[in-house]
Design a protein around this motif. Sequence first.
Motif, short mmCIF file in Angstrom:
data_model
loop_
_atom_site.label_atom_id
_atom_site.label_comp_id
_atom_site.label_asym_id
_atom_site.label_seq_id
_atom_site.Cartn_x
_atom_site.Cartn_y
_atom_site.Cartn_z
N ALA A 183 41.70 74.50 13.74
CA ALA A 183 42.65 74.46 14.85
C ALA A 183 42.14 75.22 16.06
O ALA A 183 42.47 74.90 17.19
N THR A 184 41.31 76.22 15.85
CA THR A 184 40.86 77.05 16.97
C THR A 184 39.46 76.70 17.43
O THR A 184 39.04 77.13 18.50
N CYS A 185 38.73 75.93 16.66
CA CYS A 185 37.32 75.67 16.97
C CYS A 185 37.17 75.00 18.34
O CYS A 185 37.73 73.94 18.58
N PRO A 186 36.40 75.60 19.25
CA PRO A 186 36.24 75.00 20.58
C PRO A 186 35.51 73.66 20.54
O PRO A 186 35.61 72.89 21.48
N LYS A 187 34.78 73.40 19.48
CA LYS A 187 34.02 72.16 19.43
C LYS A 187 34.60 71.16 18.43
O LYS A 187 33.97 70.17 18.09
N GLY A 188 35.79 71.46 17.92
CA GLY A 188 36.47 70.51 17.04
C GLY A 188 35.74 70.24 15.73
O GLY A 188 35.79 69.13 15.20
N ASN A 215 51.69 80.66 13.02
CA ASN A 215 51.87 79.25 12.66
C ASN A 215 51.21 78.28 13.63
O ASN A 215 51.26 77.08 13.43
N ARG A 216 50.59 78.81 14.71
CA ARG A 216 49.93 77.91 15.65
C ARG A 216 48.69 77.29 15.02
O ARG A 216 48.28 76.20 15.39
N GLY A 217 48.08 78.01 14.09
CA GLY A 217 46.81 77.53 13.54
C GLY A 217 46.91 77.00 12.12
O GLY A 217 46.06 76.24 11.67
N SER A 218 47.96 77.41 11.41
CA SER A 218 48.05 77.00 10.01
C SER A 218 49.50 77.13 9.54
O SER A 218 50.32 77.76 10.19
#
Lengths: 253, 656, 229
Positions: A227-232, C99-102
């Motif tokens: 979810a946070t990875c800048p490169k998906g 909860n934004r990421g998981s």
Amino acid sequence: MEHYNMNLTLKVWRQENSDKKGKFETYKVNGISSEMSFLEMFDVLNEQLIHEGKDAIAFDHDCREGICGACSMYINGKPHGPWELNTTCQLHMRAFKDGDTIVVEPWRAKAFPVIKDLVTDRSSFDRIIQSGGYISVNTGNAVDANSLPIKKDHADAAFAAAACIGCGACVAACKNSSAMLFVSAKVSHLALLPQGEPEKESRVLNMIAQMDKEGFGGCTNTGACEATCPKGISLSNIARLNKEYTLASLISE
Amino acid sequence: MLDSKIPAGKLEEKWTDYKGHCKLVNPANKRKLEVIIIGTGLAGASAAAALGEMGYKVKTFCFQDSPRRAHSIAAQGGINAAKNYQNDGDSVFRLFYDTIKGGDYRAREANVHRLAEVSAAIIDQCVAQGVPFAREYGGLLSNRSFGGTQVQRTFYAAGQTGQQLLIGAYQALERQVALGTVTQYSRHEMLEVVTIDGVARGIIARDLVTGKLERHFGHAVLLCSGGYGNVFYLSTNAMGSNVTAAWKAHKKGAHFANPCYTQIHPTCIPVSGDYQSKLTLMSESLRNDGRIWVPKKQNDTRKAADIPEDERDYYLERRYPAFGNLVPRDVASRAAKERCDAGYGVGTSKQAVYLDFADAIIRYGKIECGKLGIDPTPQIVREHGLAVVKEKYGNLFDMYDKITGENPYETPMRIYPAVHYTMGGVWVDYELMTAVPGMYALGEANFSDHGANRLGASALMQGLADGYFVIPYTIGNYLADEIYKKAESTDHPAFAAAEKEVADRLNTLMNIKGKQTVESLHKRLGKIMWEKCGMGRTAEGLKEAIEEIRALKKEFWSDVKIPGTINEYNPELDKAGRVADFIELGELMCIDALNRNESCGGHFREESQTEDGEALRDDANYMYVAAWKYKGEHDWELCKEELKYEVIKPSQRNYK
Amino acid sequence: MTWKQVFTSSVGQKLTMGLSGIFLILFLIVHAGLNACIWAMDGGVMFNRAAHFMGDNVVPRVLEIGLFVFILLHIIQGLMLEASNRSKRGTPYAVSYGNRGSKWYSRSMGLLGTIILLFLVVHMVHFWIPSRFTGVAETTLPNGVEVHDLFSLMMATFQENIGVVILYVIGCISLAYHLAHGFQSAFRTMGVHNKRYVAMLKAIGYGFSVIVPLAFAMMPISMYFGWVK
């Protein structure tokens, strides 16, 4: 796009060096343009601090175009800030509004000790690559580039995995401080190509051993890294790594 | 006259002959020979990997936290190679010819031919390392075309070719680290070259985390430290890219060649305000499909969409029908500046032109509909066209959107030229050795292959050519004689003296305790350089610039304010040292630009142009490399290396 | 590479969790299916017969040993992993990604597992220990076989005390969320990365994590409210 100016309150982690204890400091910055990048806003703050006779805030950054992977701020609880598929340097101030308070922390993981303020030591990633993240081919040995056709979807998947910039946001986001997304991106990139085939088994076993040794946590598939990875980089790379690891551990002697 | 040590013989046989006759070092002796490499971009990482594989004891230094972050990583478009996989008439000679012509006949024939010769092996090597180049459905490599050429010889990995190539070289380097042949020093900056009896024998490096100075011995020192575009403050270079290593080498005897040759890239995102810290490139590959235009009316304030087709001036297609939007970078940049200066610029700053994909979207959409046999209504054509454009350029479009907040799929992008690459650099001979024996310069740090203008997708080619395929041979030719010399102890007085020099300079900087920040002084230098030594240069402006830079230097050394202390992680101090060197370099660039009273490639002297505003070369007087030897403060001696064209006949470039 | 290296590595430990988890998922199917016999409305005859078969037959008894081994492995390994993973951060964040990421339950497998463990202890005290050791009243099946009257024990346990029913429902909710993450995660850990299969397993996983715990929860509820005769 409408441009606007804003006044902000920043809570920034300050830590002199790895031996000292750190704490948050609060700063005010005024007249920030919505067209500035987040790091340009930090430049403004640093100029302000230097003029006040204080030490500038140290933060890693270099290319400022989202590809070198140096920048690494944990902004309001998310690595690289609120935008999706984005690095800190490409975050622009129109993501915020006048009066906002922004909390900025360094990547936090024991495997990424703080060097100063928001700068951490990510050399553990280099050591993971050293443990097997390559194809052993000496210069000059190569056959003609087109002598080995590669299925386009394999090549595309390998490329998608190889897009990792090694910033460490996955570690910062993971509740376990696991480096699995990073390791799996490299394992997948090389496992998907026929050139990577001969060293497939030793690569995945050694890279995981090194990851564990560096003090990263284990993966529990929460998906925060993806979810946070800048490169998906996709979570499916981790599943692929698991498969490679299981097979390799069964057949290795 | 400088001796470039170009081997005798026919052009196409020189490199083969050289390789056949150069001295070799036996494997047992290689283990005893130490090589220091400054910088870990494409040139540095590939050289470190290749030399490590051969068995030399290598040390690499980079200021970044990992070799993988070197700015080669940001190259977007691709890498050229004379593979002729597309069967469109490419060959080693044609790549050589295009590069010489693109460089406006200011590059060395022998070096460029060698570059073209080894280009194909680079692609082979990278593919073997697992670099995921773009492929066709049949599984073979895909190519695209780039500015200044009429064949498709550019290999690419979406818009991230530099990243993929660098990661390939980085992985090869890390493999050598694991094998123990290479020791890697990250967050280290080289601050002095140590010479003993006029020969390079090591460096003084500063550990940027602790601030400690370290002495490192080497039988040879390789400068792979990249270009100096940040002298302009705003450029597409990374924030940390600097000239310091090259400049220290220059002050220790290496000549600095053609410093005024800087490349202004035509397709960058325009400046949005005073706070701007860097400029972002939009890959040249966009010019393959995008069309560049400005309104036909001056000071047109209408939105792009409201300007009808017949009121748009596709000025590149108009002026250069043969190459159109694919003219070389210098030509495209000047044409954009010309339009903006004449009052046709767009956007709030009026310092921008449009790069428009509307036609490409429709063209691709129609092709897709044709392939799929769908009825091509405008809506469906657009949908399919968007999908194709997204696949080809999606990451670039996203980047534009993030930076500007505008959607480039809907409105044309605004672009403007920005400093991108420096063709000038440390003078080297055919073996890539500088004027100081034992010291080499590779990649963008040297001056040798691109003349006065570099063609797109050639920087990656040169960096890797130098590192993988040239230096492994040429360094052996030097080190073969070094086996008789023992490694110097770092207790040698020369090391002590060099270290003291560095320490004194750092102390001086810290003790100025003035009022102006490093950043503000750098910005001022950049403004002088951009206005007076940028896209258009005049004798008068350059003379002014030299005076202004000298004054700025005084101001810097009397009024700079650096927070913190020496013995800690102090990025402001690191930056101060770099800016101090940029100021000195800026002066030399202006001196060089003033000396070269002709227009060639990226160097455009307004006094020297044709009637319709094209660059006008003066081969009779300036067919030489201007290599400057440092004599003392504000004092350089011009050493010339004559350029002899034996195979190609220089002509006025014509892209019409 | 030694077996010890395999199973002490971070991926190996996950593999232990995934494999034992999948075994436990299989057990849940059997357990739920068997217990569903209470709804035969025959005074517990079918249920008691099924329970007797499981208790008296050698195959289920052997499998039961395996079940205990896997449960223990799952618990011990899970707690160790939780402790180890928690120790990797150092200084905690001031603001959490949350909860934004998981999903919250993906991050709370340790907590959910611990609740299930506590529930399991109570559950064993209620049924397994009496059945194996301390004794359960006997009843005679229509075919004349003497068996433990577990059905009556269940009725007695659930009809008397609403607190027990609530405890069981909480256990089942924890199990539902534990499965919502655990089911698909187990297969990812086993190396399933094909998008089609992952999508399918996710769907099955969510279905499983609703249906099975719901079936379990309905047992005490339907006994408490007297829906079972």
